[in-house]
Design an enzyme around this catalytic site. Structure first.
Site, PDB file in Angstrom:
ATOM      1  N   TYR A   1     -23.857 -58.285   5.133  1.00 24.42           N
ATOM      2  CA  TYR A   1     -23.807 -58.766   3.750  1.00 24.42           C
ATOM      3  C   TYR A   1     -25.049 -59.525   3.295  1.00 24.42           C
ATOM      4  O   TYR A   1     -25.091 -60.026   2.173  1.00 24.42           O
ATOM      5  CB  TYR A   1     -22.602 -59.701   3.570  1.00 24.42           C
ATOM      6  CG  TYR A   1     -21.294 -59.154   4.041  1.00 24.42           C
ATOM      7  CD1 TYR A   1     -20.825 -57.921   3.597  1.00 24.42           C
ATOM      8  CD2 TYR A   1     -20.498 -59.871   4.926  1.00 24.42           C
ATOM      9  CE1 TYR A   1     -19.617 -57.417   4.023  1.00 24.42           C
ATOM     10  CE2 TYR A   1     -19.279 -59.373   5.364  1.00 24.42           C
ATOM     11  CZ  TYR A   1     -18.849 -58.149   4.908  1.00 24.42           C
ATOM     12  OH  TYR A   1     -17.651 -57.647   5.333  1.00 24.42           O
TER      13      TYR A   1
ATOM     14  N   PRO B   1      -5.810 -67.836   0.936  1.00 21.71           N
ATOM     15  CA  PRO B   1      -7.141 -68.306   1.352  1.00 21.71           C
ATOM     16  C   PRO B   1      -7.325 -68.179   2.860  1.00 21.71           C
ATOM     17  O   PRO B   1      -6.384 -68.364   3.635  1.00 21.71           O
ATOM     18  CB  PRO B   1      -7.143 -69.772   0.914  1.00 21.71           C
ATOM     19  CG  PRO B   1      -5.698 -70.165   0.966  1.00 21.71           C
ATOM     20  CD  PRO B   1      -4.914 -68.946   0.572  1.00 21.71           C
TER      21      PRO B   1
ATOM     22  N   CYS C   1     -31.111 -55.055  20.322  1.00 20.65           N
ATOM     23  CA  CYS C   1     -32.146 -54.059  20.059  1.00 20.65           C
ATOM     24  C   CYS C   1     -31.965 -53.500  18.643  1.00 20.65           C
ATOM     25  O   CYS C   1     -31.577 -52.352  18.441  1.00 20.65           O
ATOM     26  CB  CYS C   1     -32.052 -52.946  21.103  1.00 20.65           C
ATOM     27  SG  CYS C   1     -33.436 -51.821  21.077  1.00 20.65           S
TER      28      CYS C   1
ATOM     29  N   SER D   1     -14.313 -61.877  -2.758  1.00 21.03           N
ATOM     30  CA  SER D   1     -14.484 -62.925  -1.757  1.00 21.03           C
ATOM     31  C   SER D   1     -15.667 -63.814  -2.116  1.00 21.03           C
ATOM     32  O   SER D   1     -16.546 -63.412  -2.870  1.00 21.03           O
ATOM     33  CB  SER D   1     -14.715 -62.308  -0.375  1.00 21.03           C
ATOM     34  OG  SER D   1     -13.591 -61.578   0.050  1.00 21.03           O
TER      35      SER D   1
END
Length: 473
Positions: A369, A311, A396, A228
């Site tokens: 990521y 896509p 939190c 990706s």
């Protein structure tokens, strides 16, 4: 990386990152999306708010489809472009994609239900997934789904049984791993041999033989997805060559040319202005991919197969913007050693933490990521001196970061509206109720009008899911 430096125009809206319709208004310099002021959108629909520019999404879908089909035709074949629904799928978006001539790729029974509810022709749906249940498979077969992608040997038997019971001959592709991995984040990698998707390429002949043993299955080709957020075609070149290198043996098994080859998707987009200089143009990608397949087919003496692509991000990503409201700000001094360790922070003696009313529950990508995003002040423009900022959420969790590093006018303050660009893909899709925060709505904008296409949640709705159990004596 920092997307603006001291002296840069902090009010600029980069059309390579934001939707093309995004621009500053003449009154106070407020950001407008499809002609609608950002504060008008949040006043009407709430904050935080996902906004999708419908025209931008449609235009991009058409651009991608036409480019891939045009270049496929140039090398003597055809191309089917599937919209990868996992990026962002709702009934309206599926309808847009269908109307713009794209097929739809789904990866669960829920996504299949959405595509069918949108009126997508089942024959133009592809069904993915590494653990499709027998119920999901039966439903897909009965609905008339055009192609089911086989991810494991077990699925061959399950799909064959479902097709036989339905009296259908089901088209299938075999997902394989070419061993090629596009340069990307490890968690985004989907073509390593040691991972959950697909089968080793060397196993393809044996697995195709197993498919051919079932009269209820029609094998139409191989499928491979190499990763990706891909910015170059080198990985596609090697992957296509390896896949087509197996086609002569598969043709001997089948007794005929293999009709299709699905090269997946993963085309990258620019999340920041700096990335925009590197992000590929779809016209260039399409031309290079067509040439790659044609050259490899000649090398191995096989006919150029019909092509398929999937896509998602590259279609819907840039059309999305998330609007937030600033709650608090906090200035933190940067130690010299810290600044030296991060060159992007050089030139700033402090960092301004800007807390907003959303966070990792509506955009998990920075936490998952380490994804970069670009932020702009949306309710006004400002000539204030620049400040190095980190936009953080209300959860939190120390990793609750929306924008790791950017530069905003130093007078950013509570009550301001911020716009984070390129949030159309994998934000709503990955959203959660962490800390019992309701998911925001999704609003489509077009030609000065807005409408909700996915309802937001309320606290009452979240509470209604809780069950007070009474133990039986």
């Amino acid at each position: 990386m920092t997307t603006a430096a001291p002296g840069s125009d902090l009010n600029a809206v980069d059309a390579r990152v934001f939707p093309p319709s995004a621009r500053r208004g003449s009154r106070c310099g407020e950001l407008k999306l499809a002609g609608i002021p950002a504060t008008e959108l949040t006043a009407k629909h709430g904050s935080p708010l996902y906004v999708v520019d419908e025209q931008a999404a449609r235009d991009r879908a058409r651009e991608v489809r036409e480019a891939l089909q045009r270049e496929a035709a140039r090398v003597g074949t055809e191309a089917t472009v599937y919209y990868a629904g996992k990026a962002f799928l709702c009934v309206e978006v599926a309808r847009w994609m269908d109307e713009e001539g794209l097929a739809v790729d789904v990866a669960s029974g829920g996504e299949l239900a959405v595509a069918l509810a949108a009126g997508v022709d089942p024959s133009r749906i592809g069904f993915h997934g590494n653990n499709k249940s027998e119920r999901e498979i039966a439903r897909a077969v009965e609905a008339g789904v055009g192609t089911i992608i086989i991810d494991s040997e077990i699925e061959t038997e399950r799909i064959a049984a479902a097709a036989s019971a339905a009296g259908r001959r089901q088209r299938v592709r075999l997902r394989v791993n070419s061993g090629v991995h596009a340069s990307t984040h490890d968690f985004l990698a989907t073509s390593h041999e040691d991972q959950k998707f697909g089968q080793p390429l060397g196993e393809a002949p044996r697995l195709v033989e197993a498919i051919l043993a079932h009269e209820s299955l029609e094998f139409v080709g191989l499928h491979c997805h190499i990763g990706s957020q891909i910015f170059a075609t080198d990985g596609f070149r090697e992957s296509a060559r390896r896949l087509l290198g197996v086609y002569p043996e598969l043709e001997r098994l089948v007794g005929a040319p293999i009709p299709e080859l699905n090269l997946g998707g993963g085309f990258g987009i620019a999340y920041t202005s700096e990335q925009a200089d590197e992000a590929p143009r779809i016209a260039d990608i399409a031309r290079e991919l067509a040439d790659i397949v044609a050259e490899s087919a000649r090398e191995f003496g096989v006919a150029v197969p019909k092509l398929a692509f999937e896509p998602g991000r590259s279609i819907i990503g840039q059309s999305g913007v998330t609007l937030y409201t600033v709650g608090t700000t906090k200035e933190v001094a940067l130690a010299g050693s810290d600044a030296a360790a991060d060159p992007a922070d050089l030139g700033y003696s402090s960092r301004l933490y800007v807390s907003v009313d959303g966070g990792m529950s509506d955009n998990a990508r920075p936490a998952l990521y380490g994804a970069d995003y670009q932020v702009r002040l949306a309710n006004r423009s400002s000539d204030a001196e620049p400040a190095l900022v980190r936009v953080v959420g209300k959860h939190c969790e120390s990793g609750d970061i929306v924008v790791q590093r950017d530069v905003l006018p130093g007078d950013v303050r509570p009550g301001d509206t911020l716009a984070v660009a390129a949030t159309g893909a994998y934000c709503w899709s990955l959203a959660s109720n962490y800390n019992y925060v309701p998911r925001p709505p999704v609003v489509a904008v077009r030609e000065g009008a807005s409408r909700i296409i996915v309802r937001g949640e309320t606290e009452d709705e979240l509470l209604a899911k809780s069950v007070v159990a009474t133990l039986s004596p």
